[in-house]
Design a protein around this motif. Structure first.
Motif, PDB file in Angstrom:
ATOM      1  N   GLN A 170       0.826  -1.201   0.000  1.00 39.44           N
ATOM      2  CA  GLN A 170       0.000   0.000   0.000  1.00 39.44           C
ATOM      3  C   GLN A 170       0.868   1.262   0.000  1.00 39.44           C
ATOM      4  N   HIS A 171       0.304   2.338  -0.564  1.00 39.49           N
ATOM      5  CA  HIS A 171       1.016   3.614  -0.606  1.00 39.49           C
ATOM      6  C   HIS A 171       1.011   4.256   0.779  1.00 39.49           C
ATOM      7  N   GLY A 172       2.096   4.921   1.104  1.00 36.60           N
ATOM      8  CA  GLY A 172       2.189   5.648   2.355  1.00 36.60           C
ATOM      9  C   GLY A 172       3.012   6.906   2.163  1.00 36.60           C
ATOM     10  N   SER A 173       2.894   7.816   3.093  1.00 35.60           N
ATOM     11  CA  SER A 173       3.739   9.006   3.085  1.00 35.60           C
ATOM     12  C   SER A 173       3.883   9.495   4.516  1.00 35.60           C
ATOM     13  N   VAL A 174       4.965  10.211   4.755  1.00 36.73           N
ATOM     14  CA  VAL A 174       5.188  10.814   6.063  1.00 36.73           C
ATOM     15  C   VAL A 174       5.821  12.178   5.817  1.00 36.73           C
ATOM     16  N   SER A 175       5.382  13.161   6.585  1.00 36.50           N
ATOM     17  CA  SER A 175       5.926  14.517   6.488  1.00 36.50           C
ATOM     18  C   SER A 175       6.315  14.996   7.876  1.00 36.50           C
ATOM     19  N   GLN A 176       7.335  15.841   7.901  1.00 40.75           N
ATOM     20  CA  GLN A 176       7.761  16.437   9.157  1.00 40.75           C
ATOM     21  C   GLN A 176       8.202  17.869   8.881  1.00 40.75           C
ATOM     22  N   HIS A 177       7.713  18.804   9.684  1.00 42.59           N
ATOM     23  CA  HIS A 177       8.171  20.188   9.614  1.00 42.59           C
ATOM     24  C   HIS A 177       9.342  20.332  10.569  1.00 42.59           C
ATOM     25  N   ILE A 178      10.425  20.907  10.044  1.00 41.68           N
ATOM     26  CA  ILE A 178      11.612  21.182  10.846  1.00 41.68           C
ATOM     27  C   ILE A 178      11.976  22.640  10.580  1.00 41.68           C
ATOM     28  N   GLN A 179      11.808  23.481  11.568  1.00 44.77           N
ATOM     29  CA  GLN A 179      12.129  24.904  11.464  1.00 44.77           C
ATOM     30  C   GLN A 179      11.487  25.522  10.210  1.00 44.77           C
ATOM     31  N   GLY A 180      10.225  25.209   9.958  1.00 41.20           N
ATOM     32  CA  GLY A 180       9.503  25.781   8.822  1.00 41.20           C
ATOM     33  C   GLY A 180       9.756  25.096   7.497  1.00 41.20           C
ATOM     34  N   THR A 181      10.637  24.108   7.481  1.00 39.44           N
ATOM     35  CA  THR A 181      10.936  23.357   6.263  1.00 39.44           C
ATOM     36  C   THR A 181      10.214  22.015   6.331  1.00 39.44           C
ATOM     37  N   GLU A 182       9.495  21.675   5.275  1.00 37.65           N
ATOM     38  CA  GLU A 182       8.784  20.396   5.258  1.00 37.65           C
ATOM     39  C   GLU A 182       9.615  19.338   4.543  1.00 37.65           C
ATOM     40  N   VAL A 183       9.745  18.180   5.189  1.00 38.77           N
ATOM     41  CA  VAL A 183      10.401  17.010   4.599  1.00 38.77           C
ATOM     42  C   VAL A 183       9.300  15.970   4.406  1.00 38.77           C
ATOM     43  N   THR A 184       9.118  15.492   3.169  1.00 44.15           N
ATOM     44  CA  THR A 184       8.056  14.537   2.863  1.00 44.15           C
ATOM     45  C   THR A 184       8.631  13.342   2.122  1.00 44.15           C
ATOM     46  N   ILE A 185       8.300  12.147   2.586  1.00 46.04           N
ATOM     47  CA  ILE A 185       8.682  10.906   1.909  1.00 46.04           C
ATOM     48  C   ILE A 185       7.398  10.254   1.419  1.00 46.04           C
ATOM     49  N   SER A 186       7.369   9.890   0.144  1.00 46.33           N
ATOM     50  CA  SER A 186       6.216   9.239  -0.467  1.00 46.33           C
ATOM     51  C   SER A 186       6.695   7.898  -1.021  1.00 46.33           C
ATOM     52  N   TYR A 187       6.024   6.805  -0.624  1.00 40.06           N
ATOM     53  CA  TYR A 187       6.551   5.478  -0.974  1.00 40.06           C
ATOM     54  C   TYR A 187       5.463   4.422  -0.911  1.00 40.06           C
ATOM     55  N   ASN A 188       5.738   3.280  -1.507  1.00 39.05           N
ATOM     56  CA  ASN A 188       4.882   2.103  -1.380  1.00 39.05           C
ATOM     57  C   ASN A 188       5.545   1.172  -0.380  1.00 39.05           C
ATOM     58  N   ARG A 189       4.722   0.524   0.464  1.00 38.51           N
ATOM     59  CA  ARG A 189       5.204  -0.159   1.663  1.00 38.51           C
ATOM     60  C   ARG A 189       5.151  -1.682   1.530  1.00 38.51           C
ATOM     61  N   PRO A 190       6.258  -2.309   1.120  1.00 37.30           N
ATOM     62  CA  PRO A 190       6.257  -3.774   1.062  1.00 37.30           C
ATOM     63  C   PRO A 190       6.148  -4.388   2.456  1.00 37.30           C
ATOM     64  N   VAL A 191       5.609  -5.594   2.496  1.00 39.47           N
ATOM     65  CA  VAL A 191       5.386  -6.315   3.752  1.00 39.47           C
ATOM     66  C   VAL A 191       6.293  -7.548   3.766  1.00 39.47           C
ATOM     67  N   ALA A 192       6.905  -7.836   4.893  1.00 38.92           N
ATOM     68  CA  ALA A 192       7.847  -8.958   5.005  1.00 38.92           C
ATOM     69  C   ALA A 192       7.166 -10.307   4.751  1.00 38.92           C
ATOM     70  N   ARG A 193       5.987 -10.528   5.310  1.00 37.71           N
ATOM     71  CA  ARG A 193       5.232 -11.776   5.141  1.00 37.71           C
ATOM     72  C   ARG A 193       6.087 -13.036   5.333  1.00 37.71           C
ATOM     73  N   GLY A 194       6.920 -13.040   6.382  1.00 38.54           N
ATOM     74  CA  GLY A 194       7.706 -14.223   6.713  1.00 38.54           C
ATOM     75  C   GLY A 194       8.944 -14.438   5.863  1.00 38.54           C
ATOM     76  N   ARG A 195       9.195 -13.565   4.904  1.00 33.90           N
ATOM     77  CA  ARG A 195      10.366 -13.728   4.031  1.00 33.90           C
ATOM     78  C   ARG A 195      11.634 -13.257   4.722  1.00 33.90           C
ATOM     79  N   GLU A 196      12.752 -13.884   4.387  1.00 31.85           N
ATOM     80  CA  GLU A 196      14.052 -13.398   4.839  1.00 31.85           C
ATOM     81  C   GLU A 196      14.362 -12.180   3.981  1.00 31.85           C
ATOM     82  N   LEU A 197      14.601 -11.039   4.601  1.00 29.42           N
ATOM     83  CA  LEU A 197      14.716  -9.787   3.858  1.00 29.42           C
ATOM     84  C   LEU A 197      16.125  -9.509   3.364  1.00 29.42           C
ATOM     85  N   PHE A 198      17.024  -9.110   4.255  1.00 27.90           N
ATOM     86  CA  PHE A 198      18.338  -8.640   3.841  1.00 27.90           C
ATOM     87  C   PHE A 198      19.329  -9.795   3.718  1.00 27.90           C
TER      88      PHE A 198
END
Length: 160
Positions: free
Chosen positions: A14-42
């Motif tokens: 599913q799509h997700g995003s997160v934003s944070q204001h830091i001293q009046g500057t907005e930082v926004t990350i927009s991404y799709n969120r994979p799920v581990a579902r029992g898989r070995e990841l790294f």
């Protein structure tokens, strides 16, 4: 009826995003969120030593005007890439000017705006890939990328 149900299915990442204001500057990350579902990841699903886009489907982006881990990054929107390494080696985090496209099509080093060496940490298991800001101060914040037990922290500082 089954055909209509298949058409109405939502993607597993599913799509997700997160934003944070830091001293009046907005930082926004927009991404799709994979799920581990029992898989070995790294080291398995995500190979060590190879460019990996931390997200699913379309490329993840970050919009900002800050310094990251002490390195200046001009205002703009960038795609995010990493080169995961087996611990204790540090990861490479890449902010690339190439936007759009699929998460497997790295635009190339010529479009890199910044490459950082970041020491990955171990944390509690996070089933779904997540970006978050656990620490926010007047002019800085820590941005974390986390999936499984791997945490990649980046110090964001506003440089006005």
């Amino acid at each position: 009826m089954l055909f209509l149900l298949l058409l109405l299915q939502f993607p597993r990442s599913q799509h997700g995003s997160v934003s944070q204001h830091i001293q009046g500057t907005e930082v926004t990350i927009s991404y799709n969120r994979p799920v581990a579902r029992g898989r070995e990841l790294f080291g398995s699903l995500v190979h060590y030593g190879r460019i990996w886009h931390p997200g699913a489907d379309s490329v993840s982006t970050i919009s900002l005007d800050v310094s990251v881990d002490g390195h200046r990054l001009a205002a703009g929107r960038y795609s995010l890439w990493t080169i995961p390494e087996e611990p204790p080696k540090p990861w490479t985090v890449i902010f690339n000017r190439g936007l759009g496209g699929w998460h497997t099509n790295y635009p190339g080093e010529a479009q890199d705006a910044l490459r950082l060496s970041v020491t990955a940490e171990t944390g509690p298991h996070m089933e779904t890939l997540t970006y978050y800001f656990p620490v926010v101060d007047a002019d800085s914040a820590v941005l974390r990328l986390q999936w499984g037990t791997v945490v990649v922290p980046m110090k964001i500082k506003v440089t006005q």
